[in-house]
Structure formats: structure tokens, C-alpha cells
Scaffold this active site. Structure first.
Site, mmCIF file in Angstrom:
data_model
loop_
_atom_site.group_PDB
_atom_site.id
_atom_site.type_symbol
_atom_site.label_atom_id
_atom_site.label_comp_id
_atom_site.label_asym_id
_atom_site.label_seq_id
_atom_site.Cartn_x
_atom_site.Cartn_y
_atom_site.Cartn_z
ATOM 1 N N ALA A 25 0.829 -1.202 0.000
ATOM 2 C CA ALA A 25 0.000 0.000 0.000
ATOM 3 C C ALA A 25 0.865 1.254 0.000
ATOM 4 O O ALA A 25 0.586 2.231 -0.717
ATOM 5 C CB ALA A 25 -0.926 -0.006 1.216
ATOM 6 N N TYR A 26 1.923 1.244 0.795
ATOM 7 C CA TYR A 26 2.825 2.398 0.870
ATOM 8 C C TYR A 26 3.490 2.660 -0.477
ATOM 9 O O TYR A 26 3.511 3.795 -0.970
ATOM 10 C CB TYR A 26 3.883 2.139 1.941
ATOM 11 N N ILE A 27 4.036 1.612 -1.104
ATOM 12 C CA ILE A 27 4.720 1.783 -2.381
ATOM 13 C C ILE A 27 3.741 2.256 -3.446
ATOM 14 O O ILE A 27 4.068 3.125 -4.267
ATOM 15 C CB ILE A 27 5.414 0.469 -2.789
ATOM 16 N N SER A 73 1.095 4.065 -2.988
ATOM 17 C CA SER A 73 0.759 5.471 -2.732
ATOM 18 C C SER A 73 1.888 6.393 -3.166
ATOM 19 O O SER A 73 1.645 7.480 -3.716
ATOM 20 C CB SER A 73 0.440 5.682 -1.250
ATOM 21 N N LYS A 74 3.122 5.980 -2.959
ATOM 22 C CA LYS A 74 4.254 6.820 -3.347
ATOM 23 C C LYS A 74 4.425 6.854 -4.869
ATOM 24 O O LYS A 74 4.819 7.875 -5.439
ATOM 25 C CB LYS A 74 5.531 6.328 -2.664
#
Length: 256
Positions: free
Chosen positions: A156-158, A160-161
Site C-alpha cells: 500500500a505504501y509503495i 501510494s508513493k
């Protein structure tokens, strides 16, 4: 000569790590600041900014909440009357679990902070910058979102970035006729509370840290002040011919 004299700058995610280092540097370079975050600024940062002579305020803000973002901009404009630079630096790394175990609640929290917050704050800043006929927007991304580099348990973090990189590029095109430059700042792996929180979720945090050192061409992770100097480049006239780019400051991580 100070590089940000008479500039009014809003730093979102500005009380720790890269944000804190950037706030202190920008104040030293003559900027007036609004610093937003969930957690308040610490005494050391407040004293550093005060000693620089900068006019500054802290505004408690949940960047995933549109009402909070609007209130933040209202308070910034009330004190400073303009916004020359917006630095979107708030981030949440997520639960550190595989995609199949990531809950809807955690997914919404990651995307709410990392992409919705960036989108919303840019949307709020644009009318002020257009009215002024100029502006600079900087959005923090991550080395793990670049082609050829990723880690497990950060889906999810990757995502979003990666979305921020694409959004920044699109917004740079959209605002190119308004004299508003839009860039993203890609810090790779940096020694921050966010990184330490992620390491703590691993089985062996020290071994994980050593592995991160070894995969970078420079043999070490970055320091917040090194990224702050890159943010200063993007915020100042030193980068007057730079827009729509994702500036890597990663110690060679992507090539490692």
C-alpha cells in the site's frame, strides 16, 4: 545570502525526520513557516526556528481530513498572507503486512495520508498560487516506488508513493502556464522515525538496517539534513528551470 528571504512556506509533515530538518534549514534561509503535523513540534525545533528570526506557527493537522487541510490553509494565510512554497512531506508506512493481510482500514489510512492528503493540499494551494502568479510545490515520494526497486510488506505504501510521482508529473503539466513549478523529492532510505518504525516491525531490526546500508552504492542510508538541502534546491530559485521531475537523493539505492 539567504535563499528563501520573504518566502512564506507551508511544510506538511514537518515535525520529525526530513520535515523537521527541512523546517530548520528553511527558517535559517529566511523563510516564514507554517508547520503542520499530527504531532507537535519539539522544543529543539521550535527554538531553532525562533533563533533564526523566522515567523512561524504550528498547526495540528490530520492530512487525510479535508476539513483539517482547509483549516490549515486558512491559518497559514491569516498569518502569512501568501503561500510561495508547499512541501507535502507527511507519510504513513502502513502495517508492514503482506497485501493479503492488509485490512481496508489500514489501506484507507495509508492512501488517505500519502496520496489523498497530497492531492487535497495541492488543490487548496493552487488558487492562492495562481492569484499570486507564481508558486512551488514539492511532494515527497520514495525510492521503493521507482522501477526496479520494491520491498515486501509495503504494498500500500509503495503504491501510494508511486501515485505521487505520477500525480506530480500531471500537475506540473497542468500548472505550467501559471508559473507554478511542481516536483517530487525522492529521498531513498533515510534515518528517520518512519524508517525506524518500519524496521521495528521486522524480526531482526539491526540486520535489516545493515542490509539497507549494504544495498546502496554509498554504503549507508541517508541523513535528514541531506534531504533537506535537496528540498531547499527545489524550493529556491536555484531550481528555476526544474518542473515535473522526481528528484532522486538516494545514495545510489536505485542503482544498487
Amino acid at each position: 545570502m539567504q535563499k528563501l528571504t520573504n518566502k512564506a512556506i507551508l511544510i506538511i509533515g514537518g515535525t520529525s525526520g526530513i520535515g523537521s530538518a527541512t523546517a530548520a534549514l528553511f527558517a535559517h534561509e529566511g523563510a516564514d513557516l507554517t508547520i503542520a503535523a499530527r504531532k507537535p513540534w519539539n522544543d529543539e525545533l521550535a527554538a531553532s526556528i525562533h533563533d533564526s528570526g523566522s515567523r512561524a506557527q504550528f498547526v495540528a493537522t490530520d492530512v487525510s481530513n479535508t476539513a483539517d487541510i482547509r483549516a490549515l490553509f486558512d491559518q497559514h494565510m491569516e498569518l502569512h498572507g501568501k503561500i510561495d512554497v508547499l512541501f507535502n512531506n507527511a507519510a504513513y508506512d502502513g502495517p508492514g503486512t503482506p497485501v493479503r493481510e492488509t485490512t481496508d482500514e489500514e489501506l484507507e489510512k495509508v492512501l488517505g495520508t500519502n496520496i489523498k492528503g497530497v492531492f487535497t493540499s495541492c488543490r487548496e494551494a493552487i488558487p492562492y498560487m495562481e492569484d499570486a502568479g507564481q508558486g512551488v510545490i514539492i511532494n515527497t515520494t520514495a525510492g521503493s516506488a521507482r522501477e526496479g526497486l520494491a520491498w515486501p510488506n509495503l504494498g500500500a505504501y509503495i503504491a501510494s508513493k508511486g501515485a505521487i510521482i505520477s500525480f506530480t508529473r500531471a500537475l506540473a503539466v497542468e500548472l505550467s502556464q501559471s508559473n507554478i513549478r511542481v516536483n517530487s523529492l525522492n529521498p531513498g532510505v533515510v534515518d528517520t522515525p518512519l524508517l525506524n518504525g518500519f524496521l521495528d516491525k521486522s524480526d531482526d531490526p539491526q540486520a535489516f538496517r545493515e542490509s539497507l546500508n549494504s544495498v546502496q552504492l554509498m554504503g549507508r542510508i541517508g541523513q535528514p539534513d541531506e534531504i533537506a538541502r535537496a528540498a531547499l534546491f527545489l524550493a529556491s530559485e536555484s531550481s528555476s528551470f526544474v518542473t515535473g521531475t522526481d528528484l532522486l537523493v538516494d545514495g545510489g539505492l536505485v542503482l544498487g
